[in-house]
Design an enzyme around this catalytic site. Structure first.
Site, PDB file in Angstrom:
ATOM      1  N   ASP A 411       0.823  -1.206   0.000  1.00  0.00           N
ATOM      2  CA  ASP A 411       0.000   0.000   0.000  1.00  0.00           C
ATOM      3  C   ASP A 411       0.856   1.255   0.000  1.00  0.00           C
ATOM      4  O   ASP A 411       1.920   1.305   0.612  1.00  0.00           O
ATOM      5  CB  ASP A 411      -0.903  -0.022   1.239  1.00  0.00           C
ATOM      6  CG  ASP A 411      -1.813   1.175   1.337  1.00  0.00           C
ATOM      7  OD1 ASP A 411      -2.646   1.345   0.434  1.00  0.00           O
ATOM      8  OD2 ASP A 411      -1.687   1.949   2.302  1.00  0.00           O
ATOM      9  N   GLU A 464       1.063  -0.493  -5.179  1.00  0.00           N
ATOM     10  CA  GLU A 464       0.114   0.584  -5.437  1.00  0.00           C
ATOM     11  C   GLU A 464       0.956   1.861  -5.524  1.00  0.00           C
ATOM     12  O   GLU A 464       1.280   2.491  -4.518  1.00  0.00           O
ATOM     13  CB  GLU A 464      -0.917   0.707  -4.313  1.00  0.00           C
ATOM     14  CG  GLU A 464      -1.974   1.751  -4.626  1.00  0.00           C
ATOM     15  CD  GLU A 464      -2.515   2.483  -3.403  1.00  0.00           C
ATOM     16  OE1 GLU A 464      -3.548   3.142  -3.537  1.00  0.00           O
ATOM     17  OE2 GLU A 464      -1.904   2.379  -2.336  1.00  0.00           O
TER      18      GLU A 464
END
Length: 746
Positions: A411, A464
């Protein structure tokens, strides 16, 4: 004695437990045994030299707060013993002295932990059930280099930090203790008294394998070795199933809101029930993998797991660690991979967490310009500190090792790469070269990917990353970050912006679609329509679509068809497959009742068929990351808002033509040049009646006309449906009744 009683001693093992005394006048050694038993009115030593049941020897109380001592004479070796304790209410019991045991961690362990190279640190730090010096119990160990004193507290000692003070292992900053007779299920925390301003705090275990159900915050002793895995077939064949030339269609799920039950707190389903329900759903929809929003323990439901505290603990919202192991095992036994969202970019400020752990900024930077995410109210890991890097390396390997996880989606990588991420001028510190690149985080990410792929070949690491950083999914030996895949945030943003336009204006935005092919093969991309696109007032995907109700559903079908034809692996967030009207709410279940309506059922059927087509047809997944697998057939028809392209398999003989019409106008006799003659079978039409469409199509397929068009020797003359996508398999033998309709030159 005062330091021990007041819980201020830097290493109580030099005072408590058995200590050798030299014998006098040639006699054998004597031993002094000391104990701090604040709950005891009186205490005796149970001397086991003669075997059970032992001989009682009264202990002298040297301090009114419970400091006891006894001398055992004429013993060459330390005596075997336990204590018999009588409390102030007159109750009595016997217990083994934890201070009679030697250390568990070896000097080699300490060396590796100190230099940050212990890749199995989760096997040494934290709480572990084990046999030690003939006794079964729990070994506790924690890194707190700036602590004056560390104790383990729990129900077993009435949360009294004076009772089980840990052994100091010197310059490594590690503290440890073995407590006999403790078992799985014990709740505990580490009580830390800092050398700085006598800061006193109780922290959950950074390496704790389990945690209490929120709002409680203690760690729980757990034995991960008890679960028996049955996914050998999946694990032995995983590398072949997860190659970059294999289909990867990911169903992104927030376990807390996929489905709810209202007969228990929070409505959370157990991991085992979720496993069975989700497997049935994946079998129906033909996704290949499930991706879980973070399931690491977190205190606040509204963070969706992205502000974790228990990095090694599956959240107790859905059951025990064994329940989660069953979840992954059941997925594997049914042929589905499991990807976890993993959060090494930041952690929350909760008092029981990692922040200001030992009275200093231990895991985070002390300088807020380096150590704080102002937008998120979180702390940033200090990637330049060896022990912190090792904590994160070990955590990544832990999920791959102990829970057989198939991939980690990392993330907020962009926030790690840039020192000035979401910061105003003057609110960040340049690197040593004056740039905004976070050199320590970059090195951490490279090493992370090297370690994960080396230790667990065949797993996936997915970034990401929302910027144009070069080489995110390229090997580190070529200067890349080493990820397997990268989310294509540019494609997502451009496509959703284009799809939100009224079709009458789309011709002016045609470049938003064609632009993605300029950079499509610079990275190994995943096309994400993730949870981030359906929250915070953005509305659902269906709600983003323009037009009346029919056009909204047609546009959504068009979006999905275009996505599955476009190069790149696929990701859909839960609820997208049923075309939710409202945006996602983590406190509520998905609106499964919508499937009672024909339009929503049509979207569901389309997603199922798109996945099945994507998985079965090699041209749609084998060459996702190279121009050899792609060819434009029509990219300039901005006036009609039509795109057409060819997808090829590795052998170049097997191919698929994809035609997208982004307007609600039927295109009659629309010509598309193709390189090969033959019959082109229409294998999927997003406008089919079964999907809720108008059923405009080509009666199952068309023959290529032997006349040049668009630089190709043949062409197809098609009825292109409104707001629809056609997939045509090339070339295919026609059905017998179609053969006689084959067009002739002239």
């Amino acid at each position: 004695m005062d330091l021990v009683v007041n819980a201020d001693h830097w290493n109580p093992f030099v005072v408590l437990g058995p200590h050798e005394m030299e014998g006098q006048n040639g006699r054998r050694k004597s031993w002094v045994i000391r104990a701090f038993l604040p709950e005891a009115r009186a205490a005796s030593l149970v001397d086991l030299a003669g075997g059970e049941p032992g001989r009682l020897v009264p202990m002298e109380k040297l301090h009114p707060d419970g400091f006891f001592q006894v001398i055992v004479a004429d013993r060459d070796a330390a005596p075997r013993y336990r204590f018999r304790i009588e409390n102030f209410e007159g109750h009595s019991w016997e217990q083994v002295d934890p201070y009679q045991f030697g250390p568990v961690l070896t000097d080699f362990d300490l060396h590796l932990l100190g230099e940050g190279t212990h890749l199995r640190n989760y096997e040494r730090l934290g709480a572990h059930l084990r046999m030690h010096e003939g006794f079964r119990g729990v070994h506790f160990a924690v890194w707190a280099p700036n602590a004056q004193r560390v104790s383990v507290v729990g129900n077993f000692n009435h949360w009294d930090g004076r009772r089980h003070q840990l052994r100091n292992r010197g310059a490594t900053g590690i503290w440890e203790i073995f407590i006999p007779d403790l078992t799985a299920g014990e709740v505990y925390k580490f009580e830390i008294k800092s050398r700085h301003d006598s800061y006193l705090v109780q922290k959950s275990d950074p390496y704790g394998f389990a945690a209490e159900f929120r709002p409680k915050t203690a760690s729980v002793v757990w034995d991960l070795s008890q679960y028996r895995w049955a996914d050998d077939d999946w694990m032995s064949n995983r590398a072949g199933r997860q190659g970059l030339d294999k289909p990867l269609s990911v169903y992104e799920v927030h376990l807390g809101s996929w489905k709810k039950r209202w007969d228990q707190a929070g409505g959370f389903l157990n991991y085992r029930q979720l496993a069975h329900d989700l497997v049935a759903h994946l079998q129906h929809t033909h996704f290949t993998h499930i991706e879980l929003l973070p399931i690491t323990e977190h205190p606040f439901d509204g963070s969706w797991g992205y502000q974790p505290v228990g990095y090694f603990a599956p959240t107790a919202r859905h059951g025990t660690p064994d329940d989660f192991a069953y979840f992954v095992d059941h997925m594997h036994q049914n042929g589905f991979g499991v990807i976890l969202d993993w959060v090494p970019a930041h952690f929350p400020n909760d008092l029981h967490g990692l922040g200001y752990f030992d009275g200093t900024h231990l895991y985070e930077h002390a300088d807020p310009r380096l150590g704080e995410h102002r937008d998120w109210g979180t702390k940033i890991f200090n990637y330049g500190r060896a022990e912190v890097r090792n904590f994160l390396f070990g955590n990544a390997l832990f999920w791959l090792d102990r829970y057989h996880i198939d991939g980690l989606r990392v993330d907020a990588v962009a926030s790690m790469l840039y020192l000035d991420y979401s910061r105003q001028p003057g609110d960040w510190v340049p690197n040593m070269f004056g740039g905004n690149e976070n050199l320590e985080a970059i090195d951490f990410l490279k090493r992370l990917n090297e370690i994960c792929h080396q230790e667990h070949p065949g797993i996936l690491t997915i970034a990401e990353e929302s910027t144009s950083w070069s080489g995110v999914s390229r090997p580190t030996y070529l200067g890349g970050l080493g990820f397997s895949l990268k989310w294509n945030m540019g494609w997502m943003n451009d496509t959703l912006r284009y799809m939100s336009k009224d079709p009458v204006f789309r011709k002016y935005e045609h470049g938003a679609l064609t632009f993605s092919m300029i950079y499509a093969f610079t990275e190994n991309f995943v096309l994400p329509l993730s949870h981030d696109e359906v929250v915070h007032g953005k509305g659902s995907l269906l709600d983003k679509m323009p037009g009346d109700v029919w056009q909204k559903f047609a546009n959504l079908r068009l979006l999905y068809g275009y996505m599955y034809g476009h190069p790149g692996k696929k990701l859909l967030f839960m609820g997208d497959e049923i075309a939710q009207w409202r945006e996602w709410n983590h406190d509520e279940s998905l609106d499964w009742h919508l499937l009672e309506w024909r339009d929503h059922e049509g979207i569901f059927k389309l997603v199922c068929d798109l996945n099945a087509l994507y998985v079965s047809e090699r041209p749609l997944h084998e060459v996702d990351f190279d121009w050899q697998g792609y060819e434009w057939l029509e990219l300039h028809d901005w006036e009609n808002s039509v795109l057409a392209f060819l997808r090829r398999a590795k052998d170049s003989k097997d191919s698929m033509v994809v035609i997208c019409n982004f307007t609600p106008v039927v295109r009659e006799n629309y010509r598309i040049g193709v390189p090969v003659e033959g019959y082109y079978r229409e294998v999927l039409n997003t406008d089919a009646d079964i999907y809720g469409g108008s059923n405009v199509g080509n009666h199952g397929g068309v023959h290529a006309v032997p006349e040049p068009h668009g630089g190709k020797p043949y062409h197809l003359s098609l009825r292109v449906p409104p707001l629809g996508v056609l997939f045509l398999k090339t070339p295919q033998p026609p059905p017998p009744e179609i053969e006689r309709l084959k067009p002739h030159q002239g």
